[in-house]
Design an enzyme around this catalytic site. Structure first.
Site, short mmCIF file in Angstrom:
data_model
loop_
_atom_site.label_atom_id
_atom_site.label_comp_id
_atom_site.label_asym_id
_atom_site.label_seq_id
_atom_site.Cartn_x
_atom_site.Cartn_y
_atom_site.Cartn_z
N SER A 113 0.81 -1.22 0.00
CA SER A 113 0.00 0.00 0.00
C SER A 113 0.84 1.27 0.00
O SER A 113 1.65 1.47 -0.89
CB SER A 113 -0.96 -0.04 1.18
OG SER A 113 -1.92 0.94 1.05
N HIS A 114 0.68 2.09 1.04
CA HIS A 114 1.35 3.39 1.08
C HIS A 114 2.77 3.30 1.64
O HIS A 114 3.46 4.30 1.71
CB HIS A 114 0.52 4.34 1.95
CG HIS A 114 0.30 3.75 3.32
ND1 HIS A 114 -0.56 2.70 3.53
CD2 HIS A 114 0.86 4.02 4.51
CE1 HIS A 114 -0.53 2.36 4.80
NE2 HIS A 114 0.33 3.15 5.43
N ASP A 277 -2.70 6.45 -3.25
CA ASP A 277 -1.56 5.78 -2.63
C ASP A 277 -0.97 4.70 -3.54
O ASP A 277 -1.38 4.55 -4.69
CB ASP A 277 -1.95 5.20 -1.27
CG ASP A 277 -2.84 3.98 -1.39
OD1 ASP A 277 -3.56 3.87 -2.40
OD2 ASP A 277 -2.80 3.12 -0.49
N ASP A 279 -1.21 1.45 -3.94
CA ASP A 279 -2.06 0.48 -4.61
C ASP A 279 -3.40 1.05 -5.06
O ASP A 279 -4.29 0.30 -5.49
CB ASP A 279 -2.27 -0.76 -3.73
CG ASP A 279 -2.95 -0.44 -2.42
OD1 ASP A 279 -2.79 0.70 -1.93
OD2 ASP A 279 -3.64 -1.31 -1.88
N ASP A 281 -5.94 2.52 -3.48
CA ASP A 281 -7.21 2.45 -2.76
C ASP A 281 -7.47 3.66 -1.87
O ASP A 281 -8.57 3.84 -1.38
CB ASP A 281 -7.36 1.12 -1.99
CG ASP A 281 -6.21 0.87 -1.03
OD1 ASP A 281 -5.30 1.71 -0.94
OD2 ASP A 281 -6.24 -0.20 -0.38
N ARG A 282 -6.45 4.49 -1.64
CA ARG A 282 -6.66 5.67 -0.80
C ARG A 282 -6.77 6.92 -1.65
O ARG A 282 -6.32 6.95 -2.79
CB ARG A 282 -5.49 5.86 0.15
CG ARG A 282 -5.32 4.74 1.12
CD ARG A 282 -4.24 5.09 2.11
NE ARG A 282 -4.08 4.00 3.06
CZ ARG A 282 -3.56 4.15 4.26
NH1 ARG A 282 -3.14 5.34 4.66
NH2 ARG A 282 -3.44 3.12 5.07
N LYS A 376 -11.61 -0.11 -0.64
CA LYS A 376 -11.68 1.33 -0.79
C LYS A 376 -11.11 1.67 -2.15
O LYS A 376 -10.38 0.89 -2.75
CB LYS A 376 -10.94 2.04 0.34
CG LYS A 376 -9.52 1.57 0.60
CD LYS A 376 -9.03 2.17 1.90
CE LYS A 376 -7.57 1.82 2.17
NZ LYS A 376 -7.45 0.59 2.97
#
Ligand code: VG1
Ligand code: CO
Length: 543
Positions: A113-114, A277, A279, A281-282, A376
């Site tokens: 992710s982030h 982010d 991946d 999703d944010r 998300k």
């Protein structure tokens, strides 16, 4: 091609956290480590034989190598088919969409992710179930158990599969379908939103900037914003995914996306700014001269979603993670919507979405989404904002000012203390636990504690219970502090302190957040003795 059965030893203490397993990249690259975990996934889901999976990741360092390992292992374990994004790229929401749309048996997403990427940084892997969402705890617990007992795994010995362009190929008896990572996702967005209205807004001179942070949303944002919606070239910044995300943290917050924030606060700021982010999703949302907190963004989207075609019939209900501000609850109250409070992590929204109880949900950590997928979705949030702005013809600042006038303002901030000593962080949480019962009624810096407890969640759909989900302390008048240890960090412990206070006086709605929260912040230190336990007098990150 030869089928190999490799003897191996258990990997200990590898409990997948809030969203899969995250470790330093070199750990994943160590002998048999990735392989052991993938084999444990197969064990946790009752085997791979005859199944179809989606595979993709955020393009970080080792993404391409890991994808080839997963392909060889899936083929060796008898999987029927893998649908993989070109070059093993898929954003998390796009993977969720493919898992659902193609009625597969789930998917493997490679991402931390982030968290930053690179040989010295982080890698991660998670399994999503056939509904498209992150595996629930019973599945991750079975995977974890399997990591402790694994003795061997199966893998094909073969050359790399060429997944550099869309088309059909195979590995052993397993079919491989390489798909354009963007196409299906972009079509889904076109179904949900009024692309003509957004396109007219852009043609009318409304200027936007999207920072992909050198991560996976680059190709998606370029295809959708600059391609289908006709935004000028250059709208998407840092749009080419790079293995180390340009050396930065692909975390869309005011710290790590500072260049975009600076641009949005400048004289020449565009009307709307956003970032996503690693991946995808944010999301982070900004207007000219204004940053929208994720909790406020969720509340504004809930209050206005029906302006977009995909949500025209209204919302079934809404949900937020416990530490997320209660701005959403104000909207739900006013509109007569059910509002659920879940533990941190998207997996807890899955049952509510599947059961049709909620349409929209979100987290304070810049995650917002709906029942269109089971993750998300960063670009989705950006497009919903743009669709709403196209309909209301208001600026972001006007939208927020009106929202606060109508519903009140929940001033909100999260303080993160990163890489603190894990034992000390646990001591702090234990000390807090020990005094929960004695806190109600006491007065701290002039605020009276109304309630104090450790959050546990009983899932209303399947009855499962999740305990130890964060310590919350509420004050009379609406203030609240939540203390929680992160489940996604890879070094030591990360302490998150979530701070909130409610303001309904129309004259007090435009104060600086730190000023509005000063008393609550002081209470957090007094109650938890953060400096004493962490040795830090300031958080590493304030969002
Ligand atoms: C963090 C966030 C949480 C989010 C999770 C995964 O977890 O707080 O809200 O769901 O990351 O997001 P934690 O346990 O570190 O607080 V993502 O975009 O990293 O998949
Ligand atoms: Co993410």
């Amino acid at each position: 091609m030869e089928l190999l059965t490799i003897e191996t030893k258990p990997i200990e203490g590898q409990k997948p956290g809030t969203s899969g397993l995250r470790k330093k990249t070199h750990v994943f690259m160590g002998p048999h480590y990735l392989e052991n975990f993938v084999e444990a996934i197969w064990a946790g889901i009752g085997g791979a034989a005859g199944k179809t999976f989606v595979l993709g990741g955020d393009g970080r360092y080792f993404n391409d190598r890991a994808a080839q390992v997963v392909l060889r292992m899936a083929a060796a374990s008898g999987a029927a088919k893998i649908i993989v994004g070109t070059d093993a790229l898929l954003s998390t929401p796009a993977a969720s969409n493919l898992i659902r749309k193609r009625k597969t048996d789930g998917g493997i997403i490679m991402s931390a992710s982030h968290n930053p990427g690179g040989p010295q940084e982080d890698f991660g892997i998670k399994f999503n179930t056939p509904n498209g969402g992150p595996a629930p705890e019973d599945v991750t617990n079975r995977i974890f158990e399997a990591t402790k007992t694994i003795e061997r795994y199966r893998i094909l010995e073969s050359q790399d599969v060429d997944i550099s362009r869309p088309g059909m190929t195979s590995l052993g008896d397993m079919q491989i379908e390489v798909v354009d990572p963007v196409e299906d996702y972009a079509s889904l967005m076109e179904e949900l939103f009024d692309f003509d209205a957004i396109s007219s807004l852009l043609k009318g001179g409304f200027r936007i900037s999207f920072d992909a942070m050198h991560a996976v949303t680059g190709p998606y944002a370029t295809a959708i914003l600059e391609g289908r919606l006709g935004a000028p070239r250059g709208t998407v910044l840092n749009g080419t995914p790079s293995p180390d995300f340009g050396g930065g943290h692909p975390d869309p917050n005011p710290i790590w996306a500072k260049p975009l924030v600076d641009r949005m606060m400048s004289e020449t700021a565009p009307d709307f700014g956003a970032a996503s982010d690693g991946d995808g999703d944010r999301n982070m949302i900004l207007g000219k001269g204004i940053y929208v907190t994720p909790s406020d963004s969720l509340a504004v989207l809930a209050a206005n979603a029906q302006l977009a075609p995909g949500y025209r019939d209204g919302l079934a209900g809404v949900a937020r993670s416990m530490p997320t501000s209660r701005a959403l609850d104000q909207v739900a109250n006013a509109r007569g919507l059910d509002c659920y409070e879940t533990p941190t992590g998207w997996k807890f929204f899955g049952n509510l979405l599947d059961d049709g109880r909620i349409t929209l949900c979100g987290e304070e950590s810049a995650g917002t989404g709906s029942d269109h997928v089971r993750e998300k979705d960063g670009l989705w949030a950006v497009l919903l904002w743009l669709n709403i702005l196209a309909e209301t013809k208001q600026s972001v600042a006007e939208m927020l000012a009106r929202h606060w006038q109508e519903f009140g303002r929940n001033y909100y901030s999260r303080h993160d203390y990163e890489a603190v000593d894990a034992a000390r962080a646990n001591d702090m949480m234990d000390a807090l636990r020990a005094k929960l019962e004695s806190l109600p009624g006491t007065v701290v810096h002039g605020l009276t504690v109304a309630s104090a407890d450790e959050f546990a969640y009983d899932d209303p759909v399947d009855g499962s219970r999740a305990e130890g989900q964060g310590i919350r302390i509420s004050f009379e008048g609406g203030g609240r502090i939540v203390f929680r240890l992160s489940g996604t960090g890879t070094v030591g412990a990360t302490l998150r302190v979530y701070l909130e206070d409610v303001e309904t006086d129309p004259a007090q709605l435009q104060r600086p957040t730190d000023e509005a929260l000063a008393t609550v912040i002081a209470c957090a230190e007094k109650i938890a003795q953060i400096a004493h336990y962490t040795g830090r007098t300031e958080p590493d990150v304030r969002t």
